[in-house]
Design an enzyme around this catalytic site. Structure first.
Site, PDB file in Angstrom:
ATOM      1  N   GLY A 121       0.799  -1.221   0.000  1.00  0.00           N
ATOM      2  CA  GLY A 121       0.000   0.000   0.000  1.00  0.00           C
ATOM      3  C   GLY A 121       0.831   1.270   0.000  1.00  0.00           C
ATOM      4  N   SER A 125       2.763  -0.396  -6.274  1.00  0.00           N
ATOM      5  CA  SER A 125       2.086  -1.493  -6.981  1.00  0.00           C
ATOM      6  C   SER A 125       2.362  -2.879  -6.411  1.00  0.00           C
ATOM      7  CB  SER A 125       2.427  -1.498  -8.478  1.00  0.00           C
ATOM      8  OG  SER A 125       1.891  -0.372  -9.086  1.00  0.00           O
ATOM      9  N   ASP A 171      -0.641   0.102 -13.630  1.00  0.00           N
ATOM     10  CA  ASP A 171       0.226  -0.720 -12.778  1.00  0.00           C
ATOM     11  C   ASP A 171       0.413  -2.122 -13.340  1.00  0.00           C
ATOM     12  OD1 ASP A 171      -0.042   1.525 -11.301  1.00  0.00           O
ATOM     13  OD2 ASP A 171      -1.194   0.608  -9.683  1.00  0.00           O
TER      14      ASP A 171
END
Ligand code: GLA
Length: 386
Positions: A121, A125, A171
């Protein structure tokens, strides 16, 4: 044999089925945030941190999932694979299995052990890395035959549909398709991708993890996504556009009265200016003009903070401290925001001083310990064979 082998055989029963190992990196976005789900440009590269999975088929239809990063081992029957597993990393894997099923491929049973070194987090990614390595591994193990782009789509749909975050494609695309020593300018509307040599002559990418606790990030992210949807709807009543990134800065200036609220107009302003900054930044990089590249990073941060309101006071302070340090030509928050990491362009011979000085001043100003990752670019998803 790689270092996961011992922990792997300790966790699972004996089997003569072959063990395979796959890897996907994380990514850092150099510029172009919150543009991907608006059909805009982004400019990420893969980083030298990632997620490894060691995996083996089972002779029954059970799926066993374990990680060296967490205690829990999930042991799931085929029926249990459709249900969310609390609020847990396991859901990223289940989301991928779900997408394989939706495409007619049953991926049971198997057992695997994950291990990762991307901060969770933090805007680097960690989740896309986990999804992509899973999709890549299952595709190979079960001979599903999906091409790389389909694996990216599977990983993205896992996050959108199963985990429930409305993220764009940046991502998953980046961690799958990256090339070492390059960053990619990806048009998230057409998926046209320009691999651009990362010529950082004398400069180094340094990621700084603010370690600021991030709360409700997914819901704030989805709120921004909705605001951008609203902005697109507002403008498409007056302009012939389907996506926000198609709006030119000049059109944006003339369209202020069409937005349903000031906040929605600010979000649109960020997306439209940011999309254009990516193009300018890539031109600057190709022309070896790192100072312009750095200035655009700084403008990007200001826009994320003031117009998109996806930064925090703590991140703004961290960026200001970094920019006030010798040898730094660019500093900005990276990724989804609301905390997490910043990306910095730092003169190579000042990196040590940067780490010491920013670390100290950040601790004094914000009471938090930052982590520093001088970063090299990397290739995307792959099998590890030695
Ligand atoms: C997160 C999402 C991406 C992107 C960025 C912001 O990382 O997963 O799709 O929207 O935020 O640029």
């Amino acid at each position: 044999m790689n270092t996961l082998y011992q922990p792997f055989i300790e966790r699972f029963e004996e089997s003569s089925n072959p063990v395979r190992t796959f890897y996907a990196p994380g990514r850092v976005n150099l510029i172009g945030d919150h543009t991907d789900y608006c059909g805009g440009l982004v400019f990420p590269c893969a980083i030298d941190r990632g997620t490894t999975v060691m995996i083996r088929k089972r002779d029954d239809d059970t799926v066993k999932l374990a990680s060296t990063n967490f205690e829990l081992m999930a042991s799931l029957s085929p029926a249990e694979l459709n249900q969310k597993y609390g609020d847990n990393w396991i859901n990223y894997v289940l989301g991928v299995i779900d997408q394989f099923r939706k495409r007619g491929i049953e991926t049971t049973g198997f057992e695997c052990l994950y291990s990762g070194n991307i901060p969770n987090g933090g805007g680097l990614s960690s989740s896309a890395s986990l999804e992509v390595v899973t999709a890549f591994a299952l595709n190979s193990l079960f001979g599903a035959g999906f091409d790389d782009i389909e694996l990216v789509r599977i990983a993205l749909a896992a996050e959108n549909e199963f985990v429930g975050v409305n993220c764009g494609i940046m991502d998953q695309y980046a961690v799958a398709m990256a090339q070492k020593d390059h960053a990619m300018m990806l048009d998230c509307n057409t998926l046209e991708c320009e691999q651009t040599p990362l010529k950082l002559d004398g400069y180094q990418i340094v990621i700084v993890n603010s370690n600021q606790r991030r709360d409700l990030v997914d819901s704030k992210y989805n709120e921004r996504f909705q605001e951008c949807q609203t902005a697109t709807r507002d403008l498409s009543k007056h302009l012939n556009i389907k996506q926000l990134a198609e709006v030119t800065p000049a059109q944006m200036k003339d369209s202020l009265e069409y937005f349903s609220s000031i906040d929605v107009a600010k979000r649109a302003k960020h997306v439209i200016t940011e999309h254009n900054r990516v193009r300018e930044a890539v031109i600057a990089l190709n022309a070896d003009d790192l100072n312009t590249f750095g200035r655009l990073m700084n403008e990007s941060h200001k826009s994320m903070s003031e117009d998109f309101e996806a930064s925090t006071d703590i991140i703004d302070q961290l960026v200001a401290i970094s920019l006030d340090t010798p040898g730094v030509i660019g500093a900005r928050m990276t990724g989804g925001g609301f905390g997490g990491c910043t990306v910095n362009l730092v003169a190579e011979d000042q990196v040590e001083y940067f780490i010491e000085s920013v670390g100290k001043r950040y601790r004094e100003a914000c009471g938090l310990k930052a982590d520093f990752y001088p970063t090299q670019s990397d290739n995307g998803m792959r099998e590890i064979t030695e």
